[in-house]
Design a protein around this motif. Structure first.
Motif, PDB file in Angstrom:
ATOM      1  N   VAL A  35      -2.091 -68.685 -18.598  1.00 43.17           N
ATOM      2  CA  VAL A  35      -2.344 -67.446 -18.158  1.00 43.17           C
ATOM      3  C   VAL A  35      -3.240 -66.855 -18.988  1.00 43.17           C
ATOM      4  O   VAL A  35      -3.346 -66.899 -20.379  1.00 43.17           O
ATOM      5  CB  VAL A  35      -0.986 -66.609 -18.261  1.00 43.17           C
ATOM      6  N   SER A  36      -4.350 -66.116 -18.484  1.00 42.04           N
ATOM      7  CA  SER A  36      -5.245 -65.427 -19.416  1.00 42.04           C
ATOM      8  C   SER A  36      -4.688 -64.405 -20.195  1.00 42.04           C
ATOM      9  O   SER A  36      -3.913 -63.469 -19.853  1.00 42.04           O
ATOM     10  CB  SER A  36      -6.172 -64.670 -18.058  1.00 42.04           C
ATOM     11  N   SER A  37      -4.940 -64.366 -21.302  1.00 39.43           N
ATOM     12  CA  SER A  37      -4.718 -63.427 -22.377  1.00 39.43           C
ATOM     13  C   SER A  37      -5.441 -61.829 -21.766  1.00 39.43           C
ATOM     14  O   SER A  37      -4.821 -60.803 -22.021  1.00 39.43           O
ATOM     15  CB  SER A  37      -5.299 -63.654 -23.706  1.00 39.43           C
ATOM     16  N   LEU A  38      -6.438 -61.941 -21.057  1.00 41.07           N
ATOM     17  CA  LEU A  38      -6.961 -60.669 -20.535  1.00 41.07           C
ATOM     18  C   LEU A  38      -5.689 -59.886 -19.555  1.00 41.07           C
ATOM     19  O   LEU A  38      -5.613 -58.721 -19.598  1.00 41.07           O
ATOM     20  CB  LEU A  38      -8.074 -60.954 -19.669  1.00 41.07           C
ATOM     21  N   GLN A  39      -4.895 -60.794 -18.932  1.00 45.53           N
ATOM     22  CA  GLN A  39      -4.063 -60.352 -18.113  1.00 45.53           C
ATOM     23  C   GLN A  39      -2.813 -59.973 -18.972  1.00 45.53           C
ATOM     24  O   GLN A  39      -2.334 -58.913 -18.588  1.00 45.53           O
ATOM     25  CB  GLN A  39      -3.581 -61.455 -16.772  1.00 45.53           C
ATOM     26  N   LEU A  40      -2.514 -60.551 -19.836  1.00 42.97           N
ATOM     27  CA  LEU A  40      -1.203 -60.415 -20.503  1.00 42.97           C
ATOM     28  C   LEU A  40      -1.434 -58.904 -21.359  1.00 42.97           C
ATOM     29  O   LEU A  40      -0.636 -58.102 -21.590  1.00 42.97           O
ATOM     30  CB  LEU A  40      -0.988 -61.511 -21.500  1.00 42.97           C
ATOM     31  N   ASP A  41      -2.757 -59.065 -21.754  1.00 40.89           N
ATOM     32  CA  ASP A  41      -3.249 -57.888 -22.602  1.00 40.89           C
ATOM     33  C   ASP A  41      -3.130 -56.359 -21.908  1.00 40.89           C
ATOM     34  O   ASP A  41      -2.971 -55.520 -22.687  1.00 40.89           O
ATOM     35  CB  ASP A  41      -4.351 -58.013 -23.467  1.00 40.89           C
ATOM     36  N   GLU A  42      -3.324 -56.645 -20.573  1.00 48.28           N
ATOM     37  CA  GLU A  42      -3.462 -55.339 -19.896  1.00 48.28           C
ATOM     38  C   GLU A  42      -2.076 -54.938 -19.477  1.00 48.28           C
ATOM     39  O   GLU A  42      -1.362 -55.534 -18.407  1.00 48.28           O
ATOM     40  CB  GLU A  42      -4.195 -55.585 -18.536  1.00 48.28           C
ATOM     41  N   ALA A  43      -1.507 -53.978 -20.309  1.00 48.41           N
ATOM     42  CA  ALA A  43      -0.172 -53.611 -20.054  1.00 48.41           C
ATOM     43  C   ALA A  43       0.433 -53.339 -18.542  1.00 48.41           C
ATOM     44  O   ALA A  43       1.143 -53.516 -18.158  1.00 48.41           O
ATOM     45  CB  ALA A  43       0.095 -52.381 -20.970  1.00 48.41           C
ATOM     46  N   ASP A  44      -0.541 -52.582 -17.897  1.00 49.04           N
ATOM     47  CA  ASP A  44      -0.081 -52.197 -16.569  1.00 49.04           C
ATOM     48  C   ASP A  44       0.239 -53.395 -15.486  1.00 49.04           C
ATOM     49  O   ASP A  44       0.380 -53.100 -14.581  1.00 49.04           O
ATOM     50  CB  ASP A  44      -1.168 -51.264 -15.957  1.00 49.04           C
ATOM     51  N   ARG A  45      -0.201 -54.404 -16.021  1.00 51.57           N
ATOM     52  CA  ARG A  45      -0.168 -55.533 -14.989  1.00 51.57           C
ATOM     53  C   ARG A  45       1.412 -56.034 -15.136  1.00 51.57           C
ATOM     54  O   ARG A  45       1.848 -56.993 -14.368  1.00 51.57           O
ATOM     55  CB  ARG A  45      -1.083 -56.803 -15.572  1.00 51.57           C
ATOM     56  N   GLY A  46       2.168 -55.776 -16.184  1.00 54.38           N
ATOM     57  CA  GLY A  46       3.763 -56.247 -16.225  1.00 54.38           C
ATOM     58  C   GLY A  46       4.023 -57.633 -16.583  1.00 54.38           C
ATOM     59  O   GLY A  46       5.037 -57.966 -16.215  1.00 54.38           O
ATOM     60  N   PHE A  47       3.104 -58.234 -17.214  1.00 58.01           N
ATOM     61  CA  PHE A  47       3.257 -59.524 -17.631  1.00 58.01           C
ATOM     62  C   PHE A  47       3.986 -59.775 -18.794  1.00 58.01           C
ATOM     63  O   PHE A  47       4.693 -60.710 -19.142  1.00 58.01           O
ATOM     64  CB  PHE A  47       2.026 -60.244 -17.612  1.00 58.01           C
ATOM     65  N   ALA A  48       3.709 -58.551 -19.913  1.00 56.38           N
ATOM     66  CA  ALA A  48       4.364 -58.892 -21.038  1.00 56.38           C
ATOM     67  C   ALA A  48       5.547 -58.217 -21.331  1.00 56.38           C
ATOM     68  O   ALA A  48       5.843 -57.046 -21.095  1.00 56.38           O
ATOM     69  CB  ALA A  48       3.132 -58.143 -22.095  1.00 56.38           C
ATOM     70  N   TYR A  49       6.399 -58.849 -22.035  1.00 51.90           N
ATOM     71  CA  TYR A  49       7.828 -58.358 -22.489  1.00 51.90           C
ATOM     72  C   TYR A  49       7.619 -57.477 -23.852  1.00 51.90           C
ATOM     73  O   TYR A  49       8.404 -56.803 -24.063  1.00 51.90           O
ATOM     74  CB  TYR A  49       8.680 -59.385 -22.614  1.00 51.90           C
ATOM     75  N   SER A  50       6.532 -57.548 -24.503  1.00 53.23           N
ATOM     76  CA  SER A  50       6.229 -56.829 -25.697  1.00 53.23           C
ATOM     77  C   SER A  50       5.932 -55.425 -25.451  1.00 53.23           C
ATOM     78  O   SER A  50       5.830 -54.435 -26.391  1.00 53.23           O
ATOM     79  CB  SER A  50       5.224 -57.514 -26.576  1.00 53.23           C
ATOM     80  N   LYS A  51       5.403 -55.232 -24.325  1.00 56.28           N
ATOM     81  CA  LYS A  51       4.888 -53.546 -24.074  1.00 56.28           C
ATOM     82  C   LYS A  51       5.553 -53.028 -22.662  1.00 56.28           C
ATOM     83  O   LYS A  51       5.880 -53.972 -21.950  1.00 56.28           O
ATOM     84  CB  LYS A  51       3.489 -53.794 -23.694  1.00 56.28           C
TER      85      LYS A  51
END
Length: 184
Positions: A35-51
């Motif tokens: 998975v692209s870190s660009l996607q994970l780092d973009e909080a509004d995409r909703g992939f990350a459990y840290s944000k």
């Protein structure tokens, strides 16, 4: 010698035909399934459990249901199946039960809400090791929402159809579910 093309792996045969002409073959294909870190780092995409962010998780936010949509409509049994199959989550029944209970009170629309649900569903001793307890749940929902494993299987079949004789297919996988499909 490089052209970026917006497509999923399972369309590789069509992309090669469009870019190189009908009946074209290639000598090598490299698939990086990470998975692209660009996607994970973009909080509004909703992939990350840290944000805390909207609970989306779609690779292409213009298509299909979001993770919030899925959690709003899926049965408890379906949620258990998704968490077990795509996240290998051993606490899937407890997490699913709590998701159903919470969504009866109010829709689950934020990543932070889902993290809190997972954290409270997993016993304290299990939360102390293995990183964030929501990791497997988020992985499962992301894989399911995006059809990642079905796309991978289709992409492998399509790749074999466009490889030249003696061509090579290399796949970088990041978890056992992907690895198993590639090996088979």
């Amino acid at each position: 010698r490089f052209r970026a093309v917006h497509a999923t792996y399972d369309h590789i045969d069509r992309v090669i035909e469009e870019q190189c002409g009908p009946g074209s073959r290639v000598d090598g294909i490299l698939m990086d399934l990470g998975v692209s870190s660009l996607q994970l780092d973009e909080a509004d995409r909703g992939f990350a459990y840290s944000k805390d962010a909207p609970l989306d998780m779609r690779m292409d936010p213009t298509t299909g249901p979001s993770a919030a949509d899925l959690l709003a409509s899926a049965s408890e049994g379906e949620i258990v199946r998704i968490l077990r199959t795509y996240g290998e989550e051993r606490f899937a029944p407890r997490i699913a039960r709590l998701i159903i209970r919470r969504r009866d009170e109010a829709p689950i629309t934020r990543t932070g809400e889902l993290v809190d649900i997972v954290r409270s569903a997993i016993p304290a001793p299990a939360r102390r090791s293995g990183g964030n307890p929501a990791k497997r749940t988020f992985q499962a929902l992301r894989i399911f929402i995006n059809g990642e494993l079905d796309d991978l299987a289709a992409a492998l079949r399509a790749s074999l159809g466009v490889l030249a004789e003696g061509g090579r297919l290399a796949v970088i996988s990041f978890h056992s579910l992907e690895d198993r499909i590639v090996k088979q």
